[in-house]
Design a protein around this motif. Sequence first.
Motif, PDB file in Angstrom:
ATOM      1  N   ALA A 113      -6.014  -2.319  -9.051  1.00  0.00           N
ATOM      2  CA  ALA A 113      -5.695  -3.475  -8.199  1.00  0.00           C
ATOM      3  C   ALA A 113      -4.390  -3.287  -7.434  1.00  0.00           C
ATOM      4  CB  ALA A 113      -5.623  -4.740  -9.045  1.00  0.00           C
ATOM      5  N   HIS A 114      -3.505  -2.438  -7.919  1.00  0.00           N
ATOM      6  CA  HIS A 114      -2.221  -2.194  -7.254  1.00  0.00           C
ATOM      7  C   HIS A 114      -2.319  -1.146  -6.151  1.00  0.00           C
ATOM      8  CE1 HIS A 114       0.279  -4.497 -10.080  1.00  0.00           C
ATOM      9  NE2 HIS A 114      -0.635  -4.144 -10.966  1.00  0.00           N
ATOM     10  N   SER A 115      -3.395  -0.417  -6.087  1.00  0.00           N
ATOM     11  CA  SER A 115      -3.558   0.701  -5.152  1.00  0.00           C
ATOM     12  C   SER A 115      -3.813   0.221  -3.731  1.00  0.00           C
ATOM     13  CB  SER A 115      -4.734   1.575  -5.590  1.00  0.00           C
ATOM     14  OG  SER A 115      -4.497   2.137  -6.845  1.00  0.00           O
ATOM     15  N   ARG A 116      -3.163   0.904  -2.796  1.00  0.00           N
ATOM     16  CA  ARG A 116      -3.394   0.660  -1.377  1.00  0.00           C
ATOM     17  C   ARG A 116      -3.201   1.980  -0.634  1.00  0.00           C
ATOM     18  NH1 ARG A 116      -4.384  -3.360  -3.665  1.00  0.00           N
ATOM     19  NH2 ARG A 116      -4.163  -5.515  -3.003  1.00  0.00           N
ATOM     20  N   LEU A 117      -3.787   2.069   0.550  1.00  0.00           N
ATOM     21  CA  LEU A 117      -3.525   3.194   1.433  1.00  0.00           C
ATOM     22  C   LEU A 117      -2.203   2.936   2.138  1.00  0.00           C
ATOM     23  CD1 LEU A 117      -7.064   3.651   3.023  1.00  0.00           C
ATOM     24  CD2 LEU A 117      -5.943   5.199   1.409  1.00  0.00           C
ATOM     25  N   GLY A 118      -1.345   3.915   2.197  1.00  0.00           N
ATOM     26  CA  GLY A 118      -0.040   3.746   2.832  1.00  0.00           C
ATOM     27  C   GLY A 118      -0.133   3.408   4.302  1.00  0.00           C
ATOM     28  N   SER A 119      -1.197   3.838   4.960  1.00  0.00           N
ATOM     29  CA  SER A 119      -1.347   3.542   6.385  1.00  0.00           C
ATOM     30  C   SER A 119      -1.706   2.076   6.631  1.00  0.00           C
ATOM     31  CB  SER A 119      -2.420   4.436   7.003  1.00  0.00           C
ATOM     32  OG  SER A 119      -3.684   4.168   6.414  1.00  0.00           O
ATOM     33  N   LYS A 120      -2.164   1.374   5.613  1.00  0.00           N
ATOM     34  CA  LYS A 120      -2.572  -0.020   5.759  1.00  0.00           C
ATOM     35  C   LYS A 120      -1.456  -1.002   5.404  1.00  0.00           C
ATOM     36  CE  LYS A 120      -6.741   1.237   6.709  1.00  0.00           C
ATOM     37  NZ  LYS A 120      -7.282   1.204   8.026  1.00  0.00           N
ATOM     38  N   VAL A 121      -0.335  -0.507   4.905  1.00  0.00           N
ATOM     39  CA  VAL A 121       0.802  -1.360   4.552  1.00  0.00           C
ATOM     40  C   VAL A 121       1.852  -1.221   5.648  1.00  0.00           C
ATOM     41  CG1 VAL A 121       2.600  -1.836   2.851  1.00  0.00           C
ATOM     42  CG2 VAL A 121       0.328  -1.131   2.089  1.00  0.00           C
ATOM     43  N   THR A 122       2.041  -2.307   6.391  1.00  0.00           N
ATOM     44  CA  THR A 122       2.967  -2.316   7.521  1.00  0.00           C
ATOM     45  C   THR A 122       4.274  -2.966   7.111  1.00  0.00           C
ATOM     46  OG1 THR A 122       1.086  -2.491   9.013  1.00  0.00           O
ATOM     47  CG2 THR A 122       3.238  -3.041   9.916  1.00  0.00           C
ATOM     48  N   LEU A 123       5.393  -2.359   7.502  1.00  0.00           N
ATOM     49  CA  LEU A 123       6.702  -2.881   7.147  1.00  0.00           C
ATOM     50  C   LEU A 123       6.984  -4.206   7.845  1.00  0.00           C
ATOM     51  CD1 LEU A 123       9.019   0.258   7.221  1.00  0.00           C
ATOM     52  CD2 LEU A 123       7.659  -0.654   5.355  1.00  0.00           C
ATOM     53  N   SER A 124       7.539  -5.119   7.070  1.00  0.00           N
ATOM     54  CA  SER A 124       7.991  -6.413   7.580  1.00  0.00           C
ATOM     55  C   SER A 124       9.219  -6.804   6.766  1.00  0.00           C
ATOM     56  CB  SER A 124       6.890  -7.466   7.435  1.00  0.00           C
ATOM     57  OG  SER A 124       6.617  -7.702   6.067  1.00  0.00           O
ATOM     58  N   LYS A 125       9.918  -7.826   7.203  1.00  0.00           N
ATOM     59  CA  LYS A 125      11.125  -8.269   6.493  1.00  0.00           C
ATOM     60  C   LYS A 125      10.799  -8.712   5.067  1.00  0.00           C
ATOM     61  CE  LYS A 125      14.696  -7.500   8.915  1.00  0.00           C
ATOM     62  NZ  LYS A 125      15.685  -6.573   8.406  1.00  0.00           N
ATOM     63  N   GLU A 126       9.574  -9.169   4.829  1.00  0.00           N
ATOM     64  CA  GLU A 126       9.172  -9.581   3.473  1.00  0.00           C
ATOM     65  C   GLU A 126       9.175  -8.401   2.505  1.00  0.00           C
ATOM     66  OE1 GLU A 126       7.218 -10.516   6.268  1.00  0.00           O
ATOM     67  OE2 GLU A 126       8.349 -12.389   6.310  1.00  0.00           O
ATOM     68  N   LEU A 127       9.037  -7.192   3.026  1.00  0.00           N
ATOM     69  CA  LEU A 127       9.041  -5.992   2.176  1.00  0.00           C
ATOM     70  C   LEU A 127      10.439  -5.437   1.932  1.00  0.00           C
ATOM     71  CD1 LEU A 127       6.002  -3.931   3.514  1.00  0.00           C
ATOM     72  CD2 LEU A 127       6.141  -5.282   1.447  1.00  0.00           C
ATOM     73  N   ASP A 128      11.443  -5.972   2.612  1.00  0.00           N
ATOM     74  CA  ASP A 128      12.803  -5.468   2.478  1.00  0.00           C
ATOM     75  C   ASP A 128      13.257  -5.521   1.020  1.00  0.00           C
ATOM     76  OD1 ASP A 128      15.096  -4.336   3.672  1.00  0.00           O
ATOM     77  OD2 ASP A 128      16.112  -6.279   3.605  1.00  0.00           O
ATOM     78  N   GLY A 129      13.655  -4.376   0.486  1.00  0.00           N
ATOM     79  CA  GLY A 129      14.127  -4.286  -0.890  1.00  0.00           C
ATOM     80  C   GLY A 129      13.033  -4.044  -1.916  1.00  0.00           C
ATOM     81  N   THR A 130      11.804  -3.891  -1.490  1.00  0.00           N
ATOM     82  CA  THR A 130      10.665  -3.710  -2.393  1.00  0.00           C
ATOM     83  C   THR A 130      10.653  -2.304  -2.989  1.00  0.00           C
ATOM     84  OG1 THR A 130       9.327  -5.279  -1.172  1.00  0.00           O
ATOM     85  CG2 THR A 130       8.145  -3.697  -2.501  1.00  0.00           C
ATOM     86  N   VAL A 131      10.124  -2.220  -4.191  1.00  0.00           N
ATOM     87  CA  VAL A 131       9.911  -0.934  -4.857  1.00  0.00           C
ATOM     88  C   VAL A 131       8.426  -0.611  -4.774  1.00  0.00           C
ATOM     89  CG1 VAL A 131      10.052   0.351  -7.024  1.00  0.00           C
ATOM     90  CG2 VAL A 131      11.822  -1.308  -6.448  1.00  0.00           C
ATOM     91  N   LEU A 132       8.096   0.513  -4.143  1.00  0.00           N
ATOM     92  CA  LEU A 132       6.726   1.021  -4.073  1.00  0.00           C
ATOM     93  C   LEU A 132       6.665   2.317  -4.853  1.00  0.00           C
ATOM     94  CD1 LEU A 132       5.987   0.652  -0.244  1.00  0.00           C
ATOM     95  CD2 LEU A 132       5.418  -0.953  -2.055  1.00  0.00           C
ATOM     96  N   ALA A 133       5.482   2.651  -5.317  1.00  0.00           N
ATOM     97  CA  ALA A 133       5.334   3.884  -6.081  1.00  0.00           C
ATOM     98  C   ALA A 133       4.240   4.747  -5.486  1.00  0.00           C
ATOM     99  CB  ALA A 133       5.019   3.565  -7.531  1.00  0.00           C
ATOM    100  N   LEU A 134       4.415   6.039  -5.615  1.00  0.00           N
ATOM    101  CA  LEU A 134       3.378   6.988  -5.229  1.00  0.00           C
ATOM    102  C   LEU A 134       2.496   7.241  -6.439  1.00  0.00           C
ATOM    103  CD1 LEU A 134       5.561   9.576  -3.285  1.00  0.00           C
ATOM    104  CD2 LEU A 134       4.145   7.750  -2.329  1.00  0.00           C
ATOM    105  N   ALA A 135       1.207   7.121  -6.264  1.00  0.00           N
ATOM    106  CA  ALA A 135       0.198   7.430  -7.280  1.00  0.00           C
ATOM    107  C   ALA A 135       0.297   6.596  -8.542  1.00  0.00           C
ATOM    108  CB  ALA A 135       0.209   8.911  -7.577  1.00  0.00           C
ATOM    109  N   GLN A 136       0.403   7.224  -9.704  1.00  0.00           N
ATOM    110  CA  GLN A 136       0.227   6.530 -10.974  1.00  0.00           C
ATOM    111  C   GLN A 136       1.497   5.954 -11.583  1.00  0.00           C
ATOM    112  OE1 GLN A 136      -2.263   8.547 -13.791  1.00  0.00           O
ATOM    113  NE2 GLN A 136      -3.137   9.818 -12.199  1.00  0.00           N
ATOM    114  N   VAL A 137       2.576   5.925 -10.862  1.00  0.00           N
ATOM    115  CA  VAL A 137       3.839   5.415 -11.407  1.00  0.00           C
ATOM    116  C   VAL A 137       3.891   3.907 -11.211  1.00  0.00           C
ATOM    117  CG1 VAL A 137       6.348   5.631 -11.256  1.00  0.00           C
ATOM    118  CG2 VAL A 137       4.915   7.605 -10.768  1.00  0.00           C
TER     119      VAL A 137
END
Length: 147
Positions: free
Chosen positions: A117-141
């Motif tokens: 449920a946490h998985s997304r394609l990186g190309s589908k996540v667009t940066l916005s001010k709401e994402l400022d300071g967010t922690v994202l992970a690559l793969a299984q982390v």
Amino acid sequence: MALRQLAQRLGLARGAGLLRPFSTAPSVYDKMVQLTIVDYSGRRHVVRGLEGQSVVDVIEGHMDSLGEEALCLSPEGRDTRETHIKLPNELLAAFPPHTGDDARFLAEIAEPKAVDAHSRLGSKVTLSKELDGTVLALAQVYPWKSL
């Protein structure tokens, strides 16, 4: 007092001892979004991008620190790149779940059993001010589970 009136007539503001023009146009700094990306080995990388860029665009600009394995060729072809990222719980509602081609692409580029449920394609996540300071992970982390 006369200097202040003259500055107001000329459209200048007095701040920090300097005269500067009034400006309502956003600067590049105003459009900057800061993310923390956790790589495959668990290291955190603070990266910056501009509103409107995708996470893939930001990762491409930071390949020197994130490493070549952060991106792969997209199943869509056309020499585009893609990545599998994990979103924290608080962002799941902001980005729709993967369905259709997105689900198929995730299955193709992700490790077996890594898509959830946490998985997304990186190309589908667009940066916005709401994402400022967010922690994202690559793969299984899942960095938010250990905080």
